[in-house]
Design a protein around this motif. Structure first.
Motif, PDB file in Angstrom:
ATOM      1  N   LYS A 100      -6.412  -6.041 124.203  1.00 59.32           N
ATOM      2  CA  LYS A 100      -6.486  -4.618 124.502  1.00 59.32           C
ATOM      3  C   LYS A 100      -7.019  -3.873 123.281  1.00 59.32           C
ATOM      4  CE  LYS A 100      -3.657  -0.510 125.340  1.00 59.32           C
ATOM      5  NZ  LYS A 100      -4.763   0.172 126.037  1.00 59.32           N
ATOM      6  N   VAL A 101      -8.006  -3.014 123.484  1.00 61.55           N
ATOM      7  CA  VAL A 101      -8.578  -2.250 122.380  1.00 61.55           C
ATOM      8  C   VAL A 101      -7.582  -1.197 121.913  1.00 61.55           C
ATOM      9  CG1 VAL A 101     -10.410  -0.669 121.672  1.00 61.55           C
ATOM     10  CG2 VAL A 101     -10.951  -2.665 123.093  1.00 61.55           C
ATOM     11  N   VAL A 102      -7.383  -1.147 120.602  1.00 58.76           N
ATOM     12  CA  VAL A 102      -6.437  -0.228 119.987  1.00 58.76           C
ATOM     13  C   VAL A 102      -7.148   0.944 119.318  1.00 58.76           C
ATOM     14  CG1 VAL A 102      -4.649  -0.019 118.200  1.00 58.76           C
ATOM     15  CG2 VAL A 102      -4.777  -2.087 119.615  1.00 58.76           C
ATOM     16  N   GLN A 103      -8.291   0.657 118.678  1.00 60.78           N
ATOM     17  CA  GLN A 103      -8.986   1.689 117.910  1.00 60.78           C
ATOM     18  C   GLN A 103     -10.468   1.363 117.796  1.00 60.78           C
ATOM     19  OE1 GLN A 103      -8.967   1.635 113.654  1.00 60.78           O
ATOM     20  NE2 GLN A 103      -8.480   3.809 113.458  1.00 60.78           N
ATOM     21  N   THR A 104     -11.269   2.409 117.699  1.00 61.65           N
ATOM     22  CA  THR A 104     -12.674   2.266 117.315  1.00 61.65           C
ATOM     23  C   THR A 104     -12.911   3.055 116.031  1.00 61.65           C
ATOM     24  OG1 THR A 104     -13.412   4.188 118.619  1.00 61.65           O
ATOM     25  CG2 THR A 104     -13.460   2.029 119.701  1.00 61.65           C
ATOM     26  N   ILE A 105     -13.732   2.494 115.153  1.00 57.98           N
ATOM     27  CA  ILE A 105     -14.183   3.194 113.952  1.00 57.98           C
ATOM     28  C   ILE A 105     -15.703   3.210 114.004  1.00 57.98           C
ATOM     29  CG2 ILE A 105     -14.239   3.258 111.434  1.00 57.98           C
ATOM     30  CD1 ILE A 105     -11.640   1.703 111.413  1.00 57.98           C
ATOM     31  N   GLY A 106     -16.278   4.388 114.179  1.00 59.94           N
ATOM     32  CA  GLY A 106     -17.721   4.505 114.328  1.00 59.94           C
ATOM     33  C   GLY A 106     -18.348   5.229 113.155  1.00 59.94           C
ATOM     34  N   MET A 107     -19.368   4.629 112.567  1.00 56.88           N
ATOM     35  CA  MET A 107     -20.091   5.225 111.442  1.00 56.88           C
ATOM     36  C   MET A 107     -21.532   5.509 111.866  1.00 56.88           C
ATOM     37  SD  MET A 107     -17.673   5.187 109.214  1.00 56.88           S
ATOM     38  CE  MET A 107     -16.238   4.281 108.635  1.00 56.88           C
ATOM     39  N   GLY A 108     -21.969   6.738 111.674  1.00 54.01           N
ATOM     40  CA  GLY A 108     -23.315   7.121 112.079  1.00 54.01           C
ATOM     41  C   GLY A 108     -24.100   7.796 110.969  1.00 54.01           C
ATOM     42  N   PRO A 109     -24.447   7.064 109.901  1.00 53.94           N
ATOM     43  CA  PRO A 109     -25.262   7.650 108.833  1.00 53.94           C
ATOM     44  C   PRO A 109     -26.722   7.769 109.251  1.00 53.94           C
ATOM     45  CG  PRO A 109     -24.870   5.338 108.380  1.00 53.94           C
ATOM     46  CD  PRO A 109     -24.104   5.661 109.641  1.00 53.94           C
ATOM     47  N   HIS A 110     -27.371   8.832 108.785  1.00 55.12           N
ATOM     48  CA  HIS A 110     -28.780   9.080 109.096  1.00 55.12           C
ATOM     49  C   HIS A 110     -29.532   9.445 107.816  1.00 55.12           C
ATOM     50  CE1 HIS A 110     -27.325   9.162 113.179  1.00 55.12           C
ATOM     51  NE2 HIS A 110     -28.514   9.457 113.658  1.00 55.12           N
ATOM     52  N   ARG A 111     -30.860   9.315 107.873  1.00 54.47           N
ATOM     53  CA  ARG A 111     -31.711   9.711 106.745  1.00 54.47           C
ATOM     54  C   ARG A 111     -32.384  11.044 107.050  1.00 54.47           C
ATOM     55  NH1 ARG A 111     -34.959   5.238 105.848  1.00 54.47           N
ATOM     56  NH2 ARG A 111     -33.778   4.632 103.998  1.00 54.47           N
ATOM     57  N   LEU A 112     -32.375  11.927 106.060  1.00 54.84           N
ATOM     58  CA  LEU A 112     -32.986  13.241 106.252  1.00 54.84           C
ATOM     59  C   LEU A 112     -34.506  13.175 106.367  1.00 54.84           C
ATOM     60  CD1 LEU A 112     -31.084  15.719 103.907  1.00 54.84           C
ATOM     61  CD2 LEU A 112     -31.386  15.900 106.368  1.00 54.84           C
ATOM     62  N   GLY A 113     -35.150  12.289 105.631  1.00 58.61           N
ATOM     63  CA  GLY A 113     -36.603  12.252 105.614  1.00 58.61           C
ATOM     64  C   GLY A 113     -37.139  13.139 104.500  1.00 58.61           C
ATOM     65  N   ASN A 114     -38.431  13.066 104.294  1.00 63.29           N
ATOM     66  CA  ASN A 114     -39.063  13.783 103.176  1.00 63.29           C
ATOM     67  C   ASN A 114     -39.837  14.998 103.668  1.00 63.29           C
ATOM     68  OD1 ASN A 114     -38.193  11.824 101.263  1.00 63.29           O
ATOM     69  ND2 ASN A 114     -39.820  10.448 101.966  1.00 63.29           N
ATOM     70  N   GLY A 115     -39.109  16.043 104.008  1.00 69.78           N
ATOM     71  CA  GLY A 115     -39.749  17.289 104.414  1.00 69.78           C
ATOM     72  C   GLY A 115     -40.460  17.226 105.743  1.00 69.78           C
ATOM     73  N   THR A 116     -40.097  16.283 106.598  1.00 69.69           N
ATOM     74  CA  THR A 116     -40.800  16.124 107.867  1.00 69.69           C
ATOM     75  C   THR A 116     -40.058  16.774 109.040  1.00 69.69           C
ATOM     76  OG1 THR A 116     -39.693  13.994 108.221  1.00 69.69           O
ATOM     77  CG2 THR A 116     -41.833  13.960 107.098  1.00 69.69           C
ATOM     78  N   ARG A 117     -38.942  17.422 108.787  1.00 69.55           N
ATOM     79  CA  ARG A 117     -38.141  17.970 109.870  1.00 69.55           C
ATOM     80  C   ARG A 117     -38.656  19.349 110.296  1.00 69.55           C
ATOM     81  NH1 ARG A 117     -34.829  13.983 112.052  1.00 69.55           N
ATOM     82  NH2 ARG A 117     -34.148  12.612 110.369  1.00 69.55           N
ATOM     83  N   PRO A 118     -38.634  19.641 111.615  1.00 69.07           N
ATOM     84  CA  PRO A 118     -39.025  20.973 112.083  1.00 69.07           C
ATOM     85  C   PRO A 118     -37.982  22.011 111.659  1.00 69.07           C
ATOM     86  CG  PRO A 118     -38.135  19.674 113.893  1.00 69.07           C
ATOM     87  CD  PRO A 118     -38.263  18.742 112.720  1.00 69.07           C
TER      88      PRO A 118
END
Length: 336
Positions: free
Chosen positions: A145-163
């Motif tokens: 039976k599942v007791v717990q989830t630990i979720g990690m979601g790291p992301h990269r910002l990028g080099n000035g390419t974001r709108p």
């Protein structure tokens, strides 16, 4: 044959929708070139040179189109989805599907009144082969039976390419809504919970002083009658990592645990979709890179049969509700 079109090409996740639906036998009938990220439309045109660019109103009015996909600016996704459903079409939306409680209420009402499908493609589970395999292992009782989830979601910002909208919390909803909705989806799915509660949440801006309203860190603690969940998301992926983020998930069960290293096994095995399982018989590694994704086939079947095999509407609504509540209640831990 099911026909679909894309409206809202502002995030690269739209290509997951297109590739997945085509692989499941659907016909790509056109896309609206209106965008805040011209490079994405150029890529779409390059990858699908025989698919026409079409006016947005024309797409909604075309009765032969069954499904609308959208990865628009997050604040615009619910509006596009509602318009599509009112036009008699089912919808596949990039996460987050909504950014406000008002939008969630409007989506619920529209689904109830039209009978159309509002599906959110949570790509960090549905488009990750190791996550699909983990779901089957859990369903088979491999770790009890599942007791717990630990979720990690790291992301990269990028080099000035974001709108410009990327830096505006009103546009993307906040880091918990924008990113952690993935891990909230996973918490409900792997624990088998139909509902949950937010115990605590926080956000912060530790590395982007030039964008004071931006959030580059978030965390959430969840609980349900089936288990608990911890989530951490951030925009701090170093340039030295060869992928955009070291996404991980640990699923703790009463008889073992599973760890997913979704996109990279740092200084370890090459490629992605690494699954490790530990139980009473030992430690095992499973390469999931060739396993099949199920979501798109299931979605196409749901459109045809009017079923809920890909995911239930209730699951989608609960992920949205928990994301919105966690964002609204979050303590800003970088404010004085």
């Amino acid at each position: 044959m099911l026909k679909f079109a894309a409206v809202g090409i502002d995030h690269g996740h739209i290509f997951d929708h297109v590739k997945g639906l085509i692989a499941s036998g659907a016909e790509f009938a056109g896309y609206c070139p209106q965008t805040t990220v011209p490079d994405l439309v150029e890529t779409m045109a390059k990858n699908y040179p025989n698919v026409p660019q079409r006016d947005r109103d024309e797409i909604f009015a075309d009765e032969s189109i069954d499904v609308i996909c959208t990865a628009a600016i997050p604040r615009d996704r619910a509006g596009i989805a509602v318009r599509a459903m009112r036009a008699g079409k089912d919808v596949m939306v990039d996460k987050p599907g909504v950014t406000t409680f008002k939008q969630l209420d409007e989506v619920r009402q529209t689904v109830a009144e039209t009978g159309r499908i509002f599906s959110i493609c949570f790509s960090e589970r549905l488009c990750v082969r190791s996550a699909v395999v983990a779901g089957k292992l859990v369903a088979d009782g491999a770790i009890g039976k599942v007791v717990q989830t630990i979720g990690m979601g790291p992301h990269r910002l990028g080099n000035g390419t974001r709108p410009d909208w990327f830096w505006d919390p009103e546009a993307f909803g906040g880091i918990i809504i924008d990113i952690a909705s993935h891990q909230i989806d996973q918490f409900l799915f792997y624990t088998g919970a139909t509902s949950g509660e937010v115990i605590a949440s926080s956000v912060g801006n530790f590395g982007n002083e030039k964008a004071p309203q931006f959030q580059d860190f978030g965390e959430v603690l969840l609980r349900s009658d089936q288990g608990s969940g911890y989530i951490r998301v951030d925009w701090f992926t170093p340039d030295g990592l060869p992928v955009w983020g070291d996404g991980r998930l640990t699923i703790l069960g009463t008889e073992g645990y599973i760890e997913l290293r979704k996109y990279v096994d740092i200084d370890g095995k090459p490629g992605k979709d690494h699954l490790f399982i530990v139980d009473k018989s030992g430690v095992r590694y499973q390469d999931c890179s060739n396993d099949k994704l199920d979501y798109f086939d299931q979605f196409v079947a749901d459109v045809r049969d009017r079923t809920e095999t890909a995911m239930t509407q209730q699951h989608i609504y609960e992920v949205c509700r928990l994301s919105l509540e966690a964002q609204l209640r979050a303590t800003n831990i970088t404010q004085a």
